[in-house]
Design a protein around this motif. Structure first.
Motif, PDB file in Angstrom:
ATOM      1  N   VAL A 117      -5.635  11.992  -5.644  1.00 53.82           N
ATOM      2  CA  VAL A 117      -4.707  11.601  -5.425  1.00 53.82           C
ATOM      3  C   VAL A 117      -2.686  11.650  -5.894  1.00 53.82           C
ATOM      4  O   VAL A 117      -2.959  12.076  -7.095  1.00 53.82           O
ATOM      5  CB  VAL A 117      -4.703   9.863  -5.118  1.00 53.82           C
ATOM      6  N   PRO A 118      -2.700  12.460  -4.967  1.00 47.28           N
ATOM      7  CA  PRO A 118      -0.811  13.264  -5.740  1.00 47.28           C
ATOM      8  C   PRO A 118       0.133  12.081  -5.507  1.00 47.28           C
ATOM      9  O   PRO A 118       1.324  12.855  -5.249  1.00 47.28           O
ATOM     10  CB  PRO A 118      -1.098  14.702  -4.451  1.00 47.28           C
ATOM     11  N   SER A 119       0.056  10.978  -4.938  1.00 48.92           N
ATOM     12  CA  SER A 119       1.037  10.123  -4.537  1.00 48.92           C
ATOM     13  C   SER A 119       0.634   9.077  -4.509  1.00 48.92           C
ATOM     14  O   SER A 119      -0.219   8.495  -4.593  1.00 48.92           O
ATOM     15  CB  SER A 119       2.116  10.473  -2.948  1.00 48.92           C
ATOM     16  N   LEU A 120       1.733   8.465  -4.445  1.00 43.51           N
ATOM     17  CA  LEU A 120       1.530   6.429  -4.611  1.00 43.51           C
ATOM     18  C   LEU A 120       0.868   5.960  -3.030  1.00 43.51           C
ATOM     19  O   LEU A 120       0.269   5.158  -2.929  1.00 43.51           O
ATOM     20  CB  LEU A 120       2.503   5.580  -4.636  1.00 43.51           C
ATOM     21  N   ALA A 121       1.319   7.119  -2.056  1.00 52.15           N
ATOM     22  CA  ALA A 121       1.179   6.489  -0.631  1.00 52.15           C
ATOM     23  C   ALA A 121      -0.458   7.058  -0.879  1.00 52.15           C
ATOM     24  O   ALA A 121      -0.758   5.782   0.101  1.00 52.15           O
ATOM     25  CB  ALA A 121       1.947   7.114  -0.077  1.00 52.15           C
ATOM     26  N   ALA A 122      -1.200   7.374  -1.887  1.00 51.76           N
ATOM     27  CA  ALA A 122      -2.399   8.331  -1.795  1.00 51.76           C
ATOM     28  C   ALA A 122      -3.104   7.396  -2.210  1.00 51.76           C
ATOM     29  O   ALA A 122      -4.480   7.141  -1.270  1.00 51.76           O
ATOM     30  CB  ALA A 122      -2.452   9.741  -1.778  1.00 51.76           C
ATOM     31  N   ALA A 123      -2.136   6.940  -2.963  1.00 51.43           N
ATOM     32  CA  ALA A 123      -3.132   5.919  -3.684  1.00 51.43           C
ATOM     33  C   ALA A 123      -3.459   4.551  -3.364  1.00 51.43           C
ATOM     34  O   ALA A 123      -5.049   3.870  -2.863  1.00 51.43           O
ATOM     35  CB  ALA A 123      -2.878   5.802  -5.151  1.00 51.43           C
ATOM     36  N   THR A 124      -2.550   4.495  -2.764  1.00 55.54           N
ATOM     37  CA  THR A 124      -2.466   3.159  -2.105  1.00 55.54           C
ATOM     38  C   THR A 124      -3.555   2.613  -0.964  1.00 55.54           C
ATOM     39  O   THR A 124      -4.630   1.740  -0.567  1.00 55.54           O
ATOM     40  CB  THR A 124      -1.120   2.253  -1.262  1.00 55.54           C
ATOM     41  N   LYS A 125      -4.105   4.260  -0.374  1.00 56.78           N
ATOM     42  CA  LYS A 125      -4.547   4.457   0.950  1.00 56.78           C
ATOM     43  C   LYS A 125      -5.673   4.472   0.158  1.00 56.78           C
ATOM     44  O   LYS A 125      -7.022   3.824   0.965  1.00 56.78           O
ATOM     45  CB  LYS A 125      -4.909   5.886   1.629  1.00 56.78           C
ATOM     46  N   ALA A 126      -6.206   5.355  -0.513  1.00 52.64           N
ATOM     47  CA  ALA A 126      -7.457   5.185  -1.826  1.00 52.64           C
ATOM     48  C   ALA A 126      -7.738   3.887  -1.916  1.00 52.64           C
ATOM     49  O   ALA A 126      -9.041   3.547  -1.471  1.00 52.64           O
ATOM     50  CB  ALA A 126      -7.238   5.873  -2.269  1.00 52.64           C
ATOM     51  N   ILE A 127      -7.383   2.593  -2.450  1.00 46.36           N
ATOM     52  CA  ILE A 127      -6.999   1.165  -2.722  1.00 46.36           C
ATOM     53  C   ILE A 127      -7.908   1.045  -1.516  1.00 46.36           C
ATOM     54  O   ILE A 127      -8.768   0.149  -2.124  1.00 46.36           O
ATOM     55  CB  ILE A 127      -6.298   0.544  -3.429  1.00 46.36           C
ATOM     56  N   GLU A 128      -7.230   0.925  -0.219  1.00 44.89           N
ATOM     57  CA  GLU A 128      -7.337   0.453   0.717  1.00 44.89           C
ATOM     58  C   GLU A 128      -8.686   0.081   1.325  1.00 44.89           C
ATOM     59  O   GLU A 128     -10.191  -0.139   1.587  1.00 44.89           O
ATOM     60  CB  GLU A 128      -6.469   0.797   1.206  1.00 44.89           C
ATOM     61  N   ALA A 129      -9.602   1.981   0.455  1.00 45.92           N
ATOM     62  CA  ALA A 129     -10.513   1.973   1.159  1.00 45.92           C
ATOM     63  C   ALA A 129     -11.357   1.874   0.384  1.00 45.92           C
ATOM     64  O   ALA A 129     -12.844   1.496   1.075  1.00 45.92           O
ATOM     65  CB  ALA A 129     -10.288   3.498   1.830  1.00 45.92           C
TER      66      ALA A 129
END
Length: 316
Positions: A117-129
């Protein structure tokens, strides 16, 4: 060292080799695993038949743990989950795409999944996945980047403050001091790319290694920030200096002759993806030496900081 990363990966050192296209194959990955780190086989070349051969080589070159990266933007095989599961690995990183695409299926196949992940938004999406962990990659790292880049010093503690999953830090990691800094910011492992490109066992042409050794800290360029296609961080050459000011219409077309650069040594044939740490690398070393020196410096850095700042100030 024992922490969540070493336990998940089954390694001595929480140091992961980046999954660089064409480069992260058996020759380099097995050396990293044999030295106590964690080697990863790439798929971003898109050549799964060759990747399958590299996997077979890995089994003859190491009995230590290793993994596979699924670079979603470059892998078109709908059976990629079965392909990865059939290789017998237990750990996979996914990158360059939606973490929802393969996470559930990969975990269903018994694999541990980390998403880059390159951003907090991308990290959030990955965690939700439902990923098991994250590779948090700052914009100073080499390779394909988010056009809105964020430095590791900002991104890593931000992500670690929001989520409790184990994190591997990438971007700007080259030695024990940078590893210690990453751990101070919340990581439990680190990933090295450019440092591994320059290693003695790395399969790339000597011209590329020499260019890394000669590079100053300012000798990378950030290309294609506004698209179309991915942004890139690469070594400064005549070609990339020109592209910095005048982006090509199709940045990926410029990678069509990557092998002429990677293994033929023509530094103007394509784009040499490299991180800013190129400016801190001044010697080609064996992978084993890189890992051992990194861990020794990591320990020494922590000891020095503890001795210097670890006491509690006495009241006046």
């Amino acid at each position: 060292m024992k922490n969540r990363i070493t336990e998940l990966l089954g390694v001595k050192y929480p140091i992961v080799q980046a999954p660089m296209g064409w480069i992260a194959r058996a020759q380099l990955a097995s050396a990293v695993s044999n030295a106590g780190g964690f080697g990863i086989i790439e798929t971003s070349s898109g050549r799964l038949d060759e990747v399958r051969e590299e996997v077979a080589k890995m089994r003859t070159l190491t009995d230590k743990p290793w993994g596979i990266n699924v670079a979603q933007a470059f892998v078109r095989d709908p059976d990629i989950v079965r392909f990865v599961a059939d290789q017998g690995v237990k750990f996979v990183t996914t990158s360059a795409g939606d973490p929802n695409r393969y996470c559930e299926a990969l975990k269903g196949a018994g694999l541990t999944v980390f998403h880059v992940v390159p951003s907090l938004a991308a990290a959030t999406k990955a965690i939700e996945a439902g990923v098991d962990g994250l590779v948090v990659e700052g914009g100073e790292g080499g390779g394909f980047k988010n056009g809105r880049d964020v430095a590791t010093m900002v991104l890593l503690p931000l992500v670690c403050s929001k989520f409790g999953v184990p994190v591997i830090a990438a971007g700007g990691i080259v030695d024990g001091r940078t590893m210690a800094a990453a751990f101070a910011l919340g990581a439990e492992g680190v990933q090295m790319g450019t440092r591994m490109v320059s290693a003695a066992v790395s399969p790339v042409h000597q011209n590329w290694k020499d260019a890394i050794l000669a590079a100053k800290e300012t000798d990378t360029v950030f290309l294609n920030r506004f698209g179309p296609g991915p942004a890139l961080r690469a070594l400064r050459t005549e070609k990339t200096t020109r592209f910095e000011k005048e982006p090509p219409e199709n940045i990926m077309a410029e990678m069509s002759k990557a092998l002429d650069l990677y293994f033929g040594g023509d530094m103007e044939a394509s784009i040499a993806l490299s991180g800013q740490v190129a400016g801190r690398i001044d010697e080609i070393k064996p992978v084993k030496q890189i890992l051992e020196e990194t861990m020794a410096e990591f320990d020494a850095t922590l000891a020095t900081l503890s001795a210097r700042y670890g006491h509690q100030a006495q009241p006046a």
